[in-house]
Write a protein that holds these residues in place. Structure first.
Motif: not given
Ligand code: MD6
Ligand code: FE
Length: 203
Positions: A95-105, A87-90, A194-201
């Motif tokens: 990720l932190e901003e997403i989990t503030a809105q929708y908590p998930h690991c 992972m990189t700092p950005i 367009r850039i898309n980022l999909t965060f998953r567990k």
């Protein structure tokens, strides 16, 4: 359009779907912040174009991808095994901003870059074993807005199209990946990347 609910000052659109949950925040990041993330990611992500096998023939994927993760687990989809970058700092910040809105690991992010309207992502569900039974997937869109199509696997009346805006957040949860397919179709419009980022567990 169905009614908008309000949560944390950001518009949430939550359609009442059969067999799954979908949440959409069109203005999750303001325009300036979204543009800054877009520029940085375009320049700093290790974009690659992978070969995939479709009906026995090898093609290059019609988009660029990259995988980043806090784990060293590989992720396999479409006959491809991707080895993650750390992972990189950005990415951590997003990720932190997403989990503030929708908590998930979430621990992994798959990035897609659609260079123009000819780049696309065909009908699929994110139902790989490594994601577990009913995965939560959070998706950020940056740059040119693109249409996102959804269709129920067995009930042809259940279809949905939404435009994924610059700075938006989409979350799919519940049984969405079991019962629905989604795609980013090509478009004949002369459009930019367009850039898309999909965060998953990854389990
Ligand atoms: C894209 N997104 O938006 C591709 N998958 O470019 C996806 O395939 C996707 O947005 C699972 C959950 C959310 C998504
Ligand atoms: Fe997907």
């Amino acid at each position: 359009m169905q009614p908008l609910l309000f949560q944390n000052d950001k518009n949430l659109w939550k359609p009442d779907l059969r067999d799954g949950e979908l949440f959409y925040w069109p203005n999750f990041f303001d325009h300036e912040k979204a543009t800054s993330y877009y520029q940085t990611l375009l320049e700093t992500i290790a974009w690659q174009q992978d070969p995939v096998k479709v009906f026995g023939k090898i093609h290059l994927q019609p988009r660029l991808t990259a995988l980043y993760s806090t784990t060293k687990k590989t992720y396999s989809y479409s006959n491809l095994t991707l080895k993650p970058h750390p992972m990189t700092p950005i990415l951590e910040e997003i990720l932190e901003e997403i989990t503030a809105q929708y908590p998930h690991c979430f621990n992994t992010v798959l990035l897609n870059q659609y260079r123009d309207g000819k780049d696309s992502n065909g009908w699929h569900a994110d139902n790989e074993k490594e994601l577990g039974k009913h995965p939560v997937i959070a998706s950020i869109s940056l740059g040119e807005a693109r249409f996102f199509h959804l269709k129920h696997r067995t009930d042809a009346a259940q279809r949905l199209k939404l435009k994924l805006e610059h700075g938006s957040l989409l979350v799919m949860a519940g049984a969405m990946q079991e019962f629905w397919l989604h795609q980013i179709p090509k478009t004949a419009q002369p459009i930019g990347p367009r850039i898309n980022l999909t965060f998953r567990k990854l389990i």
